[in-house]
Design a protein around this motif. Structure first.
Motif, PDB file in Angstrom:
ATOM      1  N   SER A 258      -1.023  36.697  63.968  1.00  0.00           N
ATOM      2  CA  SER A 258      -1.265  36.061  62.676  1.00  0.00           C
ATOM      3  C   SER A 258      -0.468  34.759  62.611  1.00  0.00           C
ATOM      4  N   MET A 259      -0.722  33.953  61.582  1.00  0.00           N
ATOM      5  CA  MET A 259       0.037  32.716  61.441  1.00  0.00           C
ATOM      6  C   MET A 259       1.524  33.012  61.243  1.00  0.00           C
ATOM      7  N   MET A 260       1.829  34.097  60.525  1.00  0.00           N
ATOM      8  CA  MET A 260       3.231  34.478  60.363  1.00  0.00           C
ATOM      9  C   MET A 260       3.846  34.817  61.713  1.00  0.00           C
ATOM     10  N   ASP A 261       3.132  35.582  62.524  1.00  0.00           N
ATOM     11  CA  ASP A 261       3.605  35.949  63.855  1.00  0.00           C
ATOM     12  C   ASP A 261       3.806  34.695  64.708  1.00  0.00           C
ATOM     13  N   GLN A 262       2.861  33.783  64.674  1.00  0.00           N
ATOM     14  CA  GLN A 262       2.954  32.556  65.462  1.00  0.00           C
ATOM     15  C   GLN A 262       4.150  31.707  65.035  1.00  0.00           C
ATOM     16  N   ARG A 263       4.367  31.638  63.727  1.00  0.00           N
ATOM     17  CA  ARG A 263       5.469  30.836  63.203  1.00  0.00           C
ATOM     18  C   ARG A 263       6.821  31.435  63.619  1.00  0.00           C
ATOM     19  N   VAL A 264       6.927  32.751  63.504  1.00  0.00           N
ATOM     20  CA  VAL A 264       8.167  33.422  63.903  1.00  0.00           C
ATOM     21  C   VAL A 264       8.411  33.228  65.398  1.00  0.00           C
ATOM     22  N   ALA A 265       7.354  33.380  66.197  1.00  0.00           N
ATOM     23  CA  ALA A 265       7.485  33.222  67.646  1.00  0.00           C
ATOM     24  C   ALA A 265       7.927  31.808  68.019  1.00  0.00           C
ATOM     25  N   SER A 266       7.392  30.808  67.332  1.00  0.00           N
ATOM     26  CA  SER A 266       7.739  29.417  67.648  1.00  0.00           C
ATOM     27  C   SER A 266       9.177  29.083  67.260  1.00  0.00           C
ATOM     28  N   GLN A 267       9.710  29.780  66.253  1.00  0.00           N
ATOM     29  CA  GLN A 267      11.090  29.515  65.827  1.00  0.00           C
ATOM     30  C   GLN A 267      12.108  30.263  66.681  1.00  0.00           C
ATOM     31  N   GLY A 268      11.679  31.344  67.325  1.00  0.00           N
ATOM     32  CA  GLY A 268      12.591  32.096  68.178  1.00  0.00           C
ATOM     33  C   GLY A 268      13.793  32.612  67.401  1.00  0.00           C
ATOM     34  N   LYS A 269      14.970  32.438  67.974  1.00  0.00           N
ATOM     35  CA  LYS A 269      16.189  32.934  67.340  1.00  0.00           C
ATOM     36  C   LYS A 269      16.573  32.141  66.091  1.00  0.00           C
ATOM     37  N   ASN A 270      15.952  30.999  65.877  1.00  0.00           N
ATOM     38  CA  ASN A 270      16.207  30.209  64.663  1.00  0.00           C
ATOM     39  C   ASN A 270      15.456  30.747  63.455  1.00  0.00           C
ATOM     40  N   GLY A 271      14.540  31.688  63.677  1.00  0.00           N
ATOM     41  CA  GLY A 271      13.718  32.211  62.593  1.00  0.00           C
ATOM     42  C   GLY A 271      14.453  33.233  61.745  1.00  0.00           C
ATOM     43  N   ASP A 272      13.763  33.693  60.713  1.00  0.00           N
ATOM     44  CA  ASP A 272      14.297  34.699  59.796  1.00  0.00           C
ATOM     45  C   ASP A 272      14.656  35.961  60.583  1.00  0.00           C
TER      46      ASP A 272
ATOM     47  N   ARG B 290      15.037  38.897  59.750  1.00  0.00           N
ATOM     48  CA  ARG B 290      14.310  40.104  59.368  1.00  0.00           C
ATOM     49  C   ARG B 290      12.926  40.159  60.010  1.00  0.00           C
ATOM     50  N   LEU B 291      12.441  39.010  60.484  1.00  0.00           N
ATOM     51  CA  LEU B 291      11.117  38.945  61.102  1.00  0.00           C
ATOM     52  C   LEU B 291      11.165  38.936  62.625  1.00  0.00           C
ATOM     53  N   GLN B 292      12.349  38.714  63.184  1.00  0.00           N
ATOM     54  CA  GLN B 292      12.475  38.668  64.642  1.00  0.00           C
ATOM     55  C   GLN B 292      13.752  39.351  65.087  1.00  0.00           C
ATOM     56  N   LYS B 293      13.736  39.798  66.323  1.00  0.00           N
ATOM     57  CA  LYS B 293      14.926  40.386  66.934  1.00  0.00           C
ATOM     58  C   LYS B 293      15.099  39.765  68.313  1.00  0.00           C
ATOM     59  N   ASP B 294      16.253  39.141  68.521  1.00  0.00           N
ATOM     60  CA  ASP B 294      16.535  38.448  69.781  1.00  0.00           C
ATOM     61  C   ASP B 294      15.476  37.394  70.091  1.00  0.00           C
ATOM     62  N   GLY B 295      14.952  36.774  69.029  1.00  0.00           N
ATOM     63  CA  GLY B 295      13.965  35.715  69.202  1.00  0.00           C
ATOM     64  C   GLY B 295      12.547  36.191  69.402  1.00  0.00           C
ATOM     65  N   ILE B 296      12.327  37.509  69.408  1.00  0.00           N
ATOM     66  CA  ILE B 296      10.985  38.068  69.593  1.00  0.00           C
ATOM     67  C   ILE B 296      10.444  38.518  68.238  1.00  0.00           C
ATOM     68  N   SER B 297       9.258  38.054  67.882  1.00  0.00           N
ATOM     69  CA  SER B 297       8.648  38.394  66.602  1.00  0.00           C
ATOM     70  C   SER B 297       8.399  39.886  66.493  1.00  0.00           C
TER      71      SER B 297
ATOM     72  N   LEU C  62       6.392  41.157  64.410  1.00  0.00           N
ATOM     73  CA  LEU C  62       4.988  41.358  64.087  1.00  0.00           C
ATOM     74  C   LEU C  62       4.137  41.541  65.335  1.00  0.00           C
ATOM     75  N   ALA C  63       4.613  41.001  66.452  1.00  0.00           N
ATOM     76  CA  ALA C  63       3.821  41.048  67.685  1.00  0.00           C
ATOM     77  C   ALA C  63       3.607  42.467  68.190  1.00  0.00           C
ATOM     78  N   SER C  64       4.489  43.380  67.784  1.00  0.00           N
ATOM     79  CA  SER C  64       4.403  44.739  68.320  1.00  0.00           C
ATOM     80  C   SER C  64       3.932  45.758  67.284  1.00  0.00           C
ATOM     81  N   ILE C  65       3.358  45.306  66.180  1.00  0.00           N
ATOM     82  CA  ILE C  65       2.832  46.252  65.193  1.00  0.00           C
ATOM     83  C   ILE C  65       1.637  46.989  65.806  1.00  0.00           C
ATOM     84  N   PRO C  66       1.656  48.317  65.843  1.00  0.00           N
ATOM     85  CA  PRO C  66       0.503  49.058  66.379  1.00  0.00           C
ATOM     86  C   PRO C  66      -0.760  48.791  65.565  1.00  0.00           C
TER      87      PRO C  66
END
Length: 612
Positions: free
Chosen positions: A75-89, A91-98, A100-104
């Motif tokens: 999703s756009m949220m996932d893409q945005r989090v991924a592009s920010q990496g460790k600089n992102g929120d 709560r939305l990423q861990k160690d720079g990995i989104s 959202l990318a792993s939601i079943p």
């Protein structure tokens, strides 16, 4: 003929200009019937929406928000989090990995629109991720109302941020931004920002919502529960009214709020009490060893609402609910969802004080927080600091000393971004926090220093009186501040909100003479400010000299931090300023810039001189 045409043309232009300046706001009335499948974390929804166009514009399309469509991989949220990496929120990423990318697949969020009609006519619509564009069968003319009907189903997502199922504190369902919500339309057009994890905007609306859910659940919501004797948790003498499918219908209403949010869990307890002169407060939480602080919170919450009502304007709604939602804290109409497992009542109240203050600065004073998050989060943070200082007194010169120190430390990192940026468009999560929460809070702290705290308090009250239950902008607030103080403050607004320039004044030199002392001050920063220069004598007397800054054109006349003597102004283009005071070295103990410690000077090392 030419004269007549000119008169007609002038009249048309004058009418256009008059309409251009007229304030209006849209209105909506929702009626929803929701049937929840708690085992599968899905629900069926039916919605009737009466939408009133109070604008001078004819509307040919409308837009709805479908927020839950963001909670899925790519999703756009996932893409945005991924592009920010460790600089992102965080709560939305861990160690720079989104995250959202792993939601079943079976836990992805979804709002599936089956159909939408306008006055009974089928409409064409396009779903653009979290935005739905709807082409109207007939235009909505100015000052007219149309009715939309809609049928949809939804998958409650795994909780990543704010909404969702089975969160880390064990709450089954947190139902926020959960229904197709019509976007706000105002002079700036449709507020159709994609949902990337930040803030929201909406028209004031009325809600009539029925929620059908398994009989074992307790529901907490922002609104009035119309059938407390038929459901679980709210009335000791309730007789649970169960239908054939073993479900219970909850009936909620709310008037003139921005959105309707609710949460459901089988382990919720409900407690309530009345704050003198309102509101009635509900605590909806899982009562266990980890939530003991909730049981201690009532007297603090009561005093909190009394302080807020007195200083910032009266809370207008009849109820307010603090609900254990399981993810940080997020404000909604007449309620907030917050983490429940606080270590102490002070920690819990800090969260409650912030989210509760959003009822003023986001709900009643409903700025567009996607565009101006600093007015939403910043003003709320100011109210939080103001109230917490009174609930839990500390030995500090003002409530904002610690926040000022945090700002100074952050500036040294060199990653500050301007507060004027749109909320979702900050490149760094921490930079967003400081731009919106901290710079917005310190905007008011600096105004209190510039104009005097009494004028700031009056500005906040007039802001509430003139703009509550409306959608104000920063221009509206600044207009009131200038009117109350008599000062020109546009320069400060521009520096503080539109730039990352900083304040840095210092004491350059001190010369002691036989009958006086001469001090040379220097401006090493890029933001000009008036200066309150303090003198402490050896007999502990404090004398303050106010040095106005010429761009205000009117000088501060009073402040709660004591009387002062006003000196000749300091032109903002002038690097240094010299003042002579009638004290000798033997009479002086300390010299300093701003004894009240409110000025957001980034280098405090040269602000004070201890006379030895």
């Amino acid at each position: 003929m030419r004269k007549s045409a000119a008169i007609i043309f002038a009249f048309i232009i004058s009418q256009f200009q008059a309409q251009q300046g007229a304030y209006y706001q849209q209105a909506a009335k929702y009626k929803m019937d929701i049937d929840v499948n708690a085992e599968k974390f899905t629900y069926q929804g039916k919605q009737t929406l009466e939408y009133t166009n109070n604008s001078p514009d004819e509307l040919n399309v409308v837009y709805f928000h479908l927020y839950w469509n963001a909670f899925k991989p790519n999703s756009m949220m996932d893409q945005r989090v991924a592009s920010q990496g460790k600089n992102g929120d965080g709560r939305l990423q861990k160690d720079g990995i989104s995250r959202l990318a792993s939601i079943p697949k079976d836990q992805e969020g979804a709002q599936n629109i089956h159909w939408i009609k306008q006055n009974g006519k089928d409409l064409k619509f396009e779903v653009q991720e979290t935005i739905m564009k709807v082409y109207l069968a007939e235009p909505i003319k100015p000052n007219s109302t149309t009715t939309f009907t809609m049928d949809w189903d939804a998958v409650i997502p795994m909780q990543i941020r704010r909404s969702g199922r089975n969160n880390r504190e064990g709450v089954d369902m947190t139902m926020t931004q959960w229904y197709p919500k019509i976007a706000e339309y105002d002079y700036d057009g449709w507020a159709t920002f994609d949902y990337l994890g930040r803030e929201f905007h909406a028209p004031f609306s009325d809600f009539d919502v029925t929620i059908k859910i398994n009989k074992d659940y307790v529901v907490g919501a922002g609104g009035i529960l119309e059938n407390p004797t038929e459901v679980k948790g709210y009335d000791a003498n309730a007789k649970i009214k169960t239908e054939k499918d073993k479900k219970v219908v909850w009936k909620w209403t709310a008037k003139n709020i921005l959105d309707f949010a609710w949460s459901a869990d089988r382990d919720y307890s409900v407690e309530s009490f009345n704050v003198p002169e309102g509101p009635k407060v509900y605590l909806v939480y899982q009562k266990n060893d980890k939530t003991k602080a909730w049981g201690e919170s009532q007297p603090y919450i009561t005093k909190y609402f009394q302080i807020m009502n007195a200083h910032f304007g009266k809370y207008v709604y009849p109820t307010y609910a603090f609900i254990q939602g399981g993810d940080g804290g997020m404000e909604y109409g007449m309620c907030t969802m917050i983490l429940g497992e606080a270590k102490s009542v002070k920690d819990l109240m800090g969260l409650m004080a912030h989210e509760g203050a959003h009822s003023w600065y986001q709900q009643m004073l409903a700025t567009n927080e996607s565009v101006r998050p600093w007015m939403d989060e910043g003003f709320t943070s100011y109210a939080e600091g103001y109230t917490m200082y009174q609930l839990f007194p500390e030995d500090l010169p003002n409530p904002f000393v610690e926040r000022l120190d945090a700002y100074r430390n952050f500036v040294k990192k060199g990653i500050e971004e301007p507060a004027v940026w749109l909320g979702d468009h900050h490149d760094n999560g921490t930079s967003y926090t400081y731009a919106s929460y901290v710079k917005g809070e310190l905007y008011l702290v600096q105004l209190g220093y510039i104009m005097g705290e009494q004028n700031l308090a009056e500005t906040l009250k007039q802001y509430y009186d003139l703009w509550s239950m409306k959608h104000p902008s920063d221009r509206d607030f600044l207009h009131i501040a200038q009117k109350v103080s008599g000062m020109d403050l546009k320069w400060f607004h521009n520096y503080w909100i539109n730039t990352t320039k900083t304040i840095d004044y210092g004491i350059k030199d001190v010369k002691y003479d036989a009958k006086s002392t001469t001090i040379t001050l220097v401006n090493n920063g890029q933001v000009p400010m008036p200066i309150d220069f303090g003198v402490m004598t050896t007999d502990k007397k404090v004398v303050t000299y106010q040095i106005p800054m010429n761009m205000t054109h009117t000088w501060k006349e009073k402040d709660i931090y004591g009387e002062f003597k006003t000196m000749p102004y300091w032109p903002w283009t002038q690097k240094e300023y010299t003042l002579t005071i009638p004290y000798t070295k033997s009479q002086l103990s300390v010299l300093g810039i701003d004894f009240s410690q409110r000025i957001a000077d980034v280098n405090m090392e040269n602000n004070f001189v201890e006379v030895k």
